[in-house]
Enzyme design. Sequence first.
Site, PDB file in Angstrom:
ATOM      1  N   SER A 140       0.984  -1.230  -0.235  1.00 22.01           N
ATOM      2  CA  SER A 140      -0.535   0.371   0.097  1.00 22.01           C
ATOM      3  C   SER A 140       0.956   1.924   0.287  1.00 22.01           C
ATOM      4  O   SER A 140       2.281   1.640   0.160  1.00 22.01           O
ATOM      5  CB  SER A 140      -0.868   0.356   1.523  1.00 22.01           C
ATOM      6  OG  SER A 140      -1.843   1.250   1.586  1.00 22.01           O
ATOM      7  N   TYR A 153      -1.177  -1.038  10.551  1.00 25.89           N
ATOM      8  CA  TYR A 153      -1.144  -1.578   8.623  1.00 25.89           C
ATOM      9  C   TYR A 153      -0.308  -0.693   7.739  1.00 25.89           C
ATOM     10  O   TYR A 153       0.360  -1.446   7.201  1.00 25.89           O
ATOM     11  CB  TYR A 153      -2.918  -1.105   8.523  1.00 25.89           C
ATOM     12  CG  TYR A 153      -3.699  -0.737   6.830  1.00 25.89           C
ATOM     13  CD1 TYR A 153      -3.804  -1.648   6.457  1.00 25.89           C
ATOM     14  CD2 TYR A 153      -2.607   0.350   5.787  1.00 25.89           C
ATOM     15  CE1 TYR A 153      -4.267  -2.148   4.924  1.00 25.89           C
ATOM     16  CE2 TYR A 153      -2.734  -0.146   4.271  1.00 25.89           C
ATOM     17  CZ  TYR A 153      -3.742  -1.212   3.898  1.00 25.89           C
ATOM     18  OH  TYR A 153      -3.560  -0.977   2.775  1.00 25.89           O
TER      19      TYR A 153
END
Length: 273
Positions: A140, A153
Amino acid sequence: MSGRLQDKVVLITGAASGIGAQTARLFVAEGAAVVLSDINIDAGQQLARELDAAFIAADVSVEEQVERAVAYTVERHGRLDCMINNAGMIGVVGSILDTRTEDWNRTLGVLLDSVFFGVKHAGRQMRKQGGGGSILSLSSLAGVVGGVGPQVYSVAKAAVIALTRGAASELAQYGIRVNAVAPGLVVTPLVDQVYGDREKAVQGATVNSPLGSAAVPEEIAASLCYLASDEARHVSAHTVVVDSGVSAAGSSGSALFHNRPAGFLGKMPKQYQ
């Protein structure tokens, strides 16, 4: 379609929705034999029927279930040419100061341990076949630059990039390529949860894009298709960032995650519920 993945056998985790589902559709259209895997059994089986593909339920945070998904793919198609470690969730959000250790571990289990399991068992199978193959993982933008995602995350997605580089170096001797794709803000069901609904998600993604448009799952699937194809036969150890230029121009997305009460976003595996 051009058949860029003709006769390649591909296992996709987290394939029931979002980027995983669109990747499955594109790969089938490009000639691949695809096995879908997800914890969402109903949606996964429905997509499998749509694509005339196989489905196996798996909780990717459990190593034995990832190993079983790889074995099932080989039992059904005789080999594995491409593994896509796509399954994930947003996980724990809120201030790092309020994050519980157990929630940290739960999030890493889904976002990072799962990638390790996928690389390990797909890599073993590809080596057993005589070498060759492609392992792709979803990182990401949050793993590339700081402050654009939830704390845990972001840690997990940065670790996926490091694991990609390390695994690519080791597995090159077997002709196995290992790469990652790092999307920016893509309009998926997970992002809908962050913003509250699809319309707000599209608006938010558009505002955060220097190009002034919202990215959609099909565009991430296209990057994965290239990396899985023979066109990328000399591409390994790389992370392709698909972020509309946010990593250079900056984003205001961090407040979405840091300035909210601690809690989970996304469906947790059963053992964590």
